[in-house]
Design an enzyme around this catalytic site. Structure first.
Site, PDB file in Angstrom:
ATOM      1  N   PHE A 137      -8.241   1.010 -47.335  1.00 54.04           N
ATOM      2  CA  PHE A 137      -8.249  -0.381 -46.876  1.00 54.04           C
ATOM      3  C   PHE A 137      -8.714  -0.408 -45.426  1.00 54.04           C
ATOM      4  CE2 PHE A 137      -6.672  -4.209 -44.884  1.00 54.04           C
ATOM      5  CZ  PHE A 137      -7.039  -5.172 -45.815  1.00 54.04           C
ATOM      6  N   ASP A 224      -9.796   5.946 -39.239  1.00 57.66           N
ATOM      7  CA  ASP A 224      -9.161   4.639 -39.071  1.00 57.66           C
ATOM      8  C   ASP A 224      -7.660   4.873 -38.839  1.00 57.66           C
ATOM      9  OD1 ASP A 224      -7.894   2.204 -39.429  1.00 57.66           O
ATOM     10  OD2 ASP A 224      -9.088   1.584 -41.159  1.00 57.66           O
ATOM     11  N   LYS A 253      -3.352  -3.118 -34.582  1.00 60.50           N
ATOM     12  CA  LYS A 253      -1.929  -3.273 -34.900  1.00 60.50           C
ATOM     13  C   LYS A 253      -0.976  -2.929 -33.748  1.00 60.50           C
ATOM     14  CE  LYS A 253      -2.051  -2.972 -39.975  1.00 60.50           C
ATOM     15  NZ  LYS A 253      -1.359  -4.144 -40.432  1.00 60.50           N
TER      16      LYS A 253
HETATM   17  C1  LIG Z   1      -5.887   1.078 -41.993  1.00 60.39           C
HETATM   18  C2  LIG Z   1      -6.224  -0.350 -41.735  1.00 60.39           C
HETATM   19  N1  LIG Z   1      -7.428  -0.652 -41.248  1.00 60.39           N
HETATM   20  C3  LIG Z   1      -7.770  -1.924 -40.992  1.00 60.39           C
HETATM   21  C4  LIG Z   1      -6.900  -2.965 -41.231  1.00 60.39           C
HETATM   22  C5  LIG Z   1      -7.313  -4.365 -40.932  1.00 60.39           C
HETATM   23  O1  LIG Z   1      -6.674  -4.802 -39.797  1.00 60.39           O
HETATM   24  P1  LIG Z   1      -6.596  -6.372 -39.466  1.00 60.39           P
HETATM   25  O2  LIG Z   1      -5.700  -6.970 -40.495  1.00 60.39           O
HETATM   26  O3  LIG Z   1      -6.032  -6.430 -38.075  1.00 60.39           O
HETATM   27  O4  LIG Z   1      -7.977  -6.903 -39.540  1.00 60.39           O
HETATM   28  C6  LIG Z   1      -5.629  -2.686 -41.742  1.00 60.39           C
HETATM   29  C7  LIG Z   1      -4.696  -3.769 -42.022  1.00 60.39           C
HETATM   30  O5  LIG Z   1      -3.734  -3.631 -42.742  1.00 60.39           O
HETATM   31  C8  LIG Z   1      -5.287  -1.342 -41.998  1.00 60.39           C
HETATM   32  O6  LIG Z   1      -4.091  -1.022 -42.499  1.00 60.39           O
END
Ligand SMILES: Cc1ncc(COP(=O)(O)O)c(C=O)c1O
Length: 400
Positions: A137, A224, A253
């Protein structure tokens, strides 16, 4: 002629994009939050791995109040010294070389994807491709949902962005096969620990294998760490347990303890890919978000939160293991530090409401995985309390 009647919806002004519980929170303190009826909850969710320092942290609040009173936003037409300060600190704790700032996780990942494509173009690859993962994700913009490995997130939004090759996690042979067959690959892009996909860690030897392969192939290793980074696993970044250093690391986050912030941190191979005009965003790097990042990292260091997250995380997962040992229907308890998933053998979305009724906030992800990502300030007693509340709920659910 009168217009046709549109049926009334309970909250007509907010689009219906979230499956919400009927709870509205008013305030919090540490790892506790209260709702509009005065009911108190233990926060095992931390705003989905966002509230690193919990709620109303006594060191963060005055720092943010000070910043709000000075300067919230000024645009990137001007120098923002706090960007320099936060970038320097991120480089110090990651071993990387420079950072670009934005406001969310998907934006950090968009920047990473653009970096990878331009890296390819700069070396003459006209149609660069990026290796991505099953169950990944990365966000919900068109490019990041295309990189995401969840058909539910993608459904209804085609045509997806091209240029991705998908592989299963922890299978180095699959990546080596792509390396042999596809000369257009420029990068490997994965979460160090998949969050939304069900708390699935990339193994240390797998990350080490990827690092070596990326070096051999002249690819970017892009990790990520939006969900698993910023101290959650007991080191600043989850990949540091494997002793590898990525070329590109998207963050968001937990970096701002609740103030919207994102960053893509780059090593020597990626730090000069973007030049003026290649990328930008209005809110990215604004003084309020930067102050939140600087103060979050400072307070984490001052309060020893890395060691604390490791210790209290071990206590929490140990307690859950002990309480759920031998219970039929519990598939696995996994994760690292304060990122814990309990995989059950069946969909368990109802546990969300049952836990809330019992005064505990958590989430269920990938249908069958109960996820705990509490603030890093969770105390040992609060960890024990999570176990006391959650174990009987899971046992009752599985016994039914
Ligand atoms: C690993 C990861 N990358 C990217 C995102 C996307 O982040 P945002 O919701 O701040 O766009 C999330 C959100 O849950 C995530 O868990």
């Amino acid at each position: 002629m009168t217009a046709p009647q549109v049926p009334a919806r309970p909250m007509p002004h907010v689009l219906n994009t979230y499956g919400r519980l009927p709870i509205a929170l008013t305030h919090g303190q540490g790892c506790r939050v209260w709702d509009t009826h005065g009911k108190r909850y233990l926060d095992g969710l931390g705003g989905i791995a966002v509230n690193t320092l919990g709620h109303a942290h006594p060191k963060l609040v005055p720092a943010l109040q000070d910043q709000v009173a000075r300067l919230i936003h000024c645009s990137n037409y001007y120098e923002v010294p706090l960007q320099e300060q936060l970038a320097a600190r991120l480089c110090e704790i990651s071993g990387l070389s420079g950072a670009f700032f934005c406001s969310t996780g998907l934006e950090a990942n968009e920047a990473a994807l653009k970096l990878a494509r331009k890296f390819g173009h700069d070396k003459g690859i006209e149609r660069p491709e990026i290796i991505v993962y099953e169950k990944a994700f990365h966000g919900r913009s068109i490019a990041t949902l295309s990189a995401t490995g969840n058909p539910k997130v993608q459904a209804g939004f085609g045509p997806l962005v091209e240029g991705f090759v998908r592989v299963p996690l922890n299978d180095l042979a699959a990546v080596e096969r792509v390396a042999r067959e596809n000369p257009n690959v420029v990068a490997v892009f994965l979460e160090t620990i998949q969050g939304e996909g069900g708390v699935n860690p990339a193994r240390a030897d797998y990350l080490q294998g990827l690092r070596a392969l990326c070096d051999r192939q002249d690819w970017l290793l892009m990790l990520d760490e939006v969900q698993c980074g910023i101290g959650r696993t007991g080191k600043w970044f989850a990949h540091q347990w494997a002793g590898v250093v990525p070329d590109v690391m998207p963050l968001a986050k937990g970096l701002g303890s609740g103030v919207p912030i994102g960053a893509v941190v780059c090593g020597p191979k990626a730090v000069d890919i973007f030049g003026p005009g290649n990328h930008g965003t209005t809110f990215g790097g604004n003084p309020l978000a930067m102050r939140a990042g600087v103060e979050t990292l400072r307070i984490m260091e001052e309060d020893g939160l890395l060691a604390h997250a490791a210790a209290v995380g071990a206590r929490l997962s140990g307690g859950l293991r002990h309480g759920l040992e031998g219970v039929a229907g519990v598939v696995e308890i996994r994760g690292a530090g304060l990122m814990i998933g309990i995989e059950l053998d069946r969909p368990c979305g109802v546990i969300l409401q049952r836990a809330a009724d019992a005064g505990l906030m958590l989430s269920v992800t990938a249908d069958r995985v109960i996820r705990l990502v509490p603030p890093l300030v969770l105390s040992a007693d609060e960890a024990d309390e999570i176990v006391q509340i959650l174990v009987p709920i899971v046992r009752d659910f599985l016994a039914a």
